[in-house]
Design a protein around this motif. Structure first.
Motif, PDB file in Angstrom:
ATOM      1  N   SER A  21       0.829  -1.212   0.000  1.00 30.65           N
ATOM      2  CA  SER A  21       0.000   0.000   0.000  1.00 30.65           C
ATOM      3  C   SER A  21       0.858   1.255   0.000  1.00 30.65           C
ATOM      4  O   SER A  21       0.581   2.207  -0.737  1.00 30.65           O
ATOM      5  N   VAL A  22       1.894   1.246   0.804  1.00 29.49           N
ATOM      6  CA  VAL A  22       2.763   2.428   0.898  1.00 29.49           C
ATOM      7  C   VAL A  22       3.447   2.697  -0.447  1.00 29.49           C
ATOM      8  O   VAL A  22       3.474   3.839  -0.934  1.00 29.49           O
ATOM      9  N   VAL A  23       3.973   1.639  -1.066  1.00 31.90           N
ATOM     10  CA  VAL A  23       4.657   1.795  -2.363  1.00 31.90           C
ATOM     11  C   VAL A  23       3.673   2.269  -3.436  1.00 31.90           C
ATOM     12  O   VAL A  23       3.975   3.165  -4.233  1.00 31.90           O
ATOM     13  N   ALA A  24       2.467   1.666  -3.441  1.00 31.33           N
ATOM     14  CA  ALA A  24       1.464   2.039  -4.450  1.00 31.33           C
ATOM     15  C   ALA A  24       1.041   3.489  -4.301  1.00 31.33           C
ATOM     16  O   ALA A  24       0.936   4.217  -5.301  1.00 31.33           O
ATOM     17  N   VAL A  28       1.484   6.391  -7.151  1.00 32.25           N
ATOM     18  CA  VAL A  28       0.320   7.116  -7.675  1.00 32.25           C
ATOM     19  C   VAL A  28       0.468   8.618  -7.471  1.00 32.25           C
ATOM     20  O   VAL A  28       0.239   9.415  -8.390  1.00 32.25           O
ATOM     21  N   VAL A  29       0.875   9.019  -6.278  1.00 36.24           N
ATOM     22  CA  VAL A  29       1.040  10.457  -6.001  1.00 36.24           C
ATOM     23  C   VAL A  29       2.122  11.056  -6.893  1.00 36.24           C
ATOM     24  O   VAL A  29       1.937  12.131  -7.488  1.00 36.24           O
ATOM     25  N   GLU A  30       3.234  10.354  -7.025  1.00 34.03           N
ATOM     26  CA  GLU A  30       4.328  10.866  -7.854  1.00 34.03           C
ATOM     27  C   GLU A  30       3.909  10.984  -9.312  1.00 34.03           C
ATOM     28  O   GLU A  30       4.220  11.976  -9.991  1.00 34.03           O
ATOM     29  N   ARG A  31       3.184   9.962  -9.814  1.00 33.92           N
ATOM     30  CA  ARG A  31       2.737   9.998 -11.225  1.00 33.92           C
ATOM     31  C   ARG A  31       1.707  11.100 -11.459  1.00 33.92           C
ATOM     32  O   ARG A  31       1.709  11.769 -12.491  1.00 33.92           O
ATOM     33  N   LEU A  32       0.784  11.276 -10.497  1.00 36.95           N
ATOM     34  CA  LEU A  32      -0.218  12.336 -10.650  1.00 36.95           C
ATOM     35  C   LEU A  32       0.441  13.702 -10.690  1.00 36.95           C
ATOM     36  O   LEU A  32       0.075  14.561 -11.515  1.00 36.95           O
ATOM     37  N   ILE A  33       1.417  13.907  -9.818  1.00 38.13           N
ATOM     38  CA  ILE A  33       2.129  15.199  -9.819  1.00 38.13           C
ATOM     39  C   ILE A  33       2.878  15.378 -11.131  1.00 38.13           C
ATOM     40  O   ILE A  33       2.827  16.447 -11.753  1.00 38.13           O
ATOM     41  N   HIS A  34       3.573  14.330 -11.562  1.00 37.79           N
ATOM     42  CA  HIS A  34       4.359  14.424 -12.800  1.00 37.79           C
ATOM     43  C   HIS A  34       3.465  14.717 -14.008  1.00 37.79           C
ATOM     44  O   HIS A  34       3.767  15.618 -14.806  1.00 37.79           O
ATOM     45  N   LEU A  35       2.371  13.980 -14.141  1.00 38.37           N
ATOM     46  CA  LEU A  35       1.509  14.152 -15.315  1.00 38.37           C
ATOM     47  C   LEU A  35       0.783  15.494 -15.292  1.00 38.37           C
ATOM     48  O   LEU A  35       0.576  16.110 -16.336  1.00 38.37           O
ATOM     49  N   ARG A  91       8.824   7.918 -20.167  1.00 37.85           N
ATOM     50  CA  ARG A  91       8.890   8.751 -18.961  1.00 37.85           C
ATOM     51  C   ARG A  91       7.524   8.865 -18.299  1.00 37.85           C
ATOM     52  O   ARG A  91       7.413   8.818 -17.067  1.00 37.85           O
ATOM     53  N   MET A  92       6.478   9.020 -19.113  1.00 32.01           N
ATOM     54  CA  MET A  92       5.138   9.143 -18.531  1.00 32.01           C
ATOM     55  C   MET A  92       4.661   7.827 -17.922  1.00 32.01           C
ATOM     56  O   MET A  92       3.890   7.820 -16.965  1.00 32.01           O
ATOM     57  N   GLU A  93       5.105   6.707 -18.475  1.00 33.28           N
ATOM     58  CA  GLU A  93       4.646   5.401 -17.989  1.00 33.28           C
ATOM     59  C   GLU A  93       5.518   4.842 -16.866  1.00 33.28           C
ATOM     60  O   GLU A  93       5.237   3.761 -16.356  1.00 33.28           O
ATOM     61  N   SER A  94       6.535   5.581 -16.481  1.00 36.06           N
ATOM     62  CA  SER A  94       7.434   5.104 -15.427  1.00 36.06           C
ATOM     63  C   SER A  94       6.645   4.799 -14.149  1.00 36.06           C
ATOM     64  O   SER A  94       5.878   5.628 -13.660  1.00 36.06           O
ATOM     65  N   GLY A  95       6.846   3.638 -13.611  1.00 37.35           N
ATOM     66  CA  GLY A  95       6.179   3.247 -12.373  1.00 37.35           C
ATOM     67  C   GLY A  95       4.869   2.510 -12.574  1.00 37.35           C
ATOM     68  O   GLY A  95       4.388   1.839 -11.657  1.00 37.35           O
ATOM     69  N   LEU A 161      -6.739   2.960  -9.820  1.00 33.84           N
ATOM     70  CA  LEU A 161      -5.847   4.108 -10.041  1.00 33.84           C
ATOM     71  C   LEU A 161      -4.900   3.856 -11.214  1.00 33.84           C
ATOM     72  O   LEU A 161      -4.545   4.792 -11.935  1.00 33.84           O
ATOM     73  N   LEU A 162      -4.490   2.604 -11.397  1.00 30.49           N
ATOM     74  CA  LEU A 162      -3.621   2.280 -12.538  1.00 30.49           C
ATOM     75  C   LEU A 162      -4.337   2.583 -13.850  1.00 30.49           C
ATOM     76  O   LEU A 162      -3.760   3.203 -14.753  1.00 30.49           O
ATOM     77  N   HIS A 163      -5.585   2.152 -13.964  1.00 33.35           N
ATOM     78  CA  HIS A 163      -6.338   2.419 -15.188  1.00 33.35           C
ATOM     79  C   HIS A 163      -6.575   3.924 -15.374  1.00 33.35           C
ATOM     80  O   HIS A 163      -6.594   4.415 -16.507  1.00 33.35           O
ATOM     81  N   PHE A 164      -6.764   4.619 -14.278  1.00 30.24           N
ATOM     82  CA  PHE A 164      -6.933   6.073 -14.371  1.00 30.24           C
ATOM     83  C   PHE A 164      -5.662   6.726 -14.919  1.00 30.24           C
ATOM     84  O   PHE A 164      -5.721   7.579 -15.819  1.00 30.24           O
ATOM     85  N   LEU A 165      -4.507   6.313 -14.407  1.00 24.93           N
ATOM     86  CA  LEU A 165      -3.234   6.866 -14.885  1.00 24.93           C
ATOM     87  C   LEU A 165      -2.989   6.474 -16.343  1.00 24.93           C
ATOM     88  O   LEU A 165      -2.476   7.278 -17.139  1.00 24.93           O
ATOM     89  N   GLU A 166      -3.327   5.241 -16.694  1.00 24.70           N
ATOM     90  CA  GLU A 166      -3.174   4.816 -18.086  1.00 24.70           C
ATOM     91  C   GLU A 166      -4.040   5.663 -19.005  1.00 24.70           C
ATOM     92  O   GLU A 166      -3.646   5.979 -20.134  1.00 24.70           O
TER      93      GLU A 166
END
Length: 209
Positions: A21-24, A28-35, A91-95, A161-166
């Motif tokens: 949970s902590v890693v996920a 998610v937070v890092e990807r949301l900020i990046h995108l 770069r966008m798909e990292s993680g 959240l993965l599908h949302f980021l995708e």
């Protein structure tokens, strides 16, 4: 019942799921900020060539890269756009692949905790010669099922959240394709293998299911 009590009942598997949970959440937070910090683009192609600063829109990176390649005499600009687009998508798909791995293995890990818990419960029954109080047996099974519930509780939001980021990456990839096509159409070029070199990302996306 408190979370600390559930973790204590579930045993080591619960601690691993807590780590999941902590890693996920961190990914998610890092990807949301990046995108969300990626600069947005308008329909004006000229503005893409004037992009400056540490963060450049992926569309602008493609436009400037293609323009530079054209100025250097490169004929196959489609391949140039494909290469730059693939780098930007990576770069966008990292993680995201790690996020998919966490979401897919969390239920299996929870099931593993349940199986080991059930084995221990039946070992207690065997040691007691089959004379076990029903309440005690129910308590043992209940404790064993905690890990399965925890695994699903981790996996469901992670996959959502993965599908949302995708979806966010997919939307940006389409914008990159559109800009790349518009830029290349305005420049003289030779397409050697345009069908295979289009800016595609589906093959590299971390599909959850």
């Amino acid at each position: 019942m408190e979370i600390t009590t559930l973790i204590d009942k579930g045993g080591p598997v619960m601690w691993v799921l807590l780590g999941y949970s902590v890693v996920a959440v961190a990914i998610v937070v890092e990807r949301l900020i990046h995108l969300n910090l990626l600069p947005k683009v308008s329909g004006d192609l000229d503005s893409l060539y004037q992009s400056t600063g540490k963060r450049i829109a992926p569309e602008a990176a493609i436009a400037m890269g293609v323009q530079q390649a054209a100025a250097e005499g490169v004929k196959d600009l489609v391949r140039v756009a494909s290469r730059i687009g693939s780098d930007q998508l990576a770069r966008m798909e990292s993680g995201l692949r790690t996020l998919a791995w966490l979401g897919n293995t969390a239920p299996l890990l929870g099931l593993f905790g349940t199986i080991t818990g059930m084995i221990k419960a039946f070992q207690v029954i065997e040691a007691a010669g089959g004379k076990v109080d029903a309440m005690v047996l129910a308590g043992g099974i209940w404790e064993a099922m905690v890990t399965t519930g925890a695994g699903l509780a981790v996996a469901i939001p992670v996959l959502f959240l993965l599908h949302f980021l995708e979806g966010l990456v997919d939307k940006r990839a389409k914008s990159m394709q559109r800009v790349a096509s518009m830029v290349i159409e305005q420049l003289p070029h030779v397409s050697l293998n345009s069908e295979n070199d289009q800016v595609k990302h589906r093959d590299s996306l971390a599909h959850a299911i």
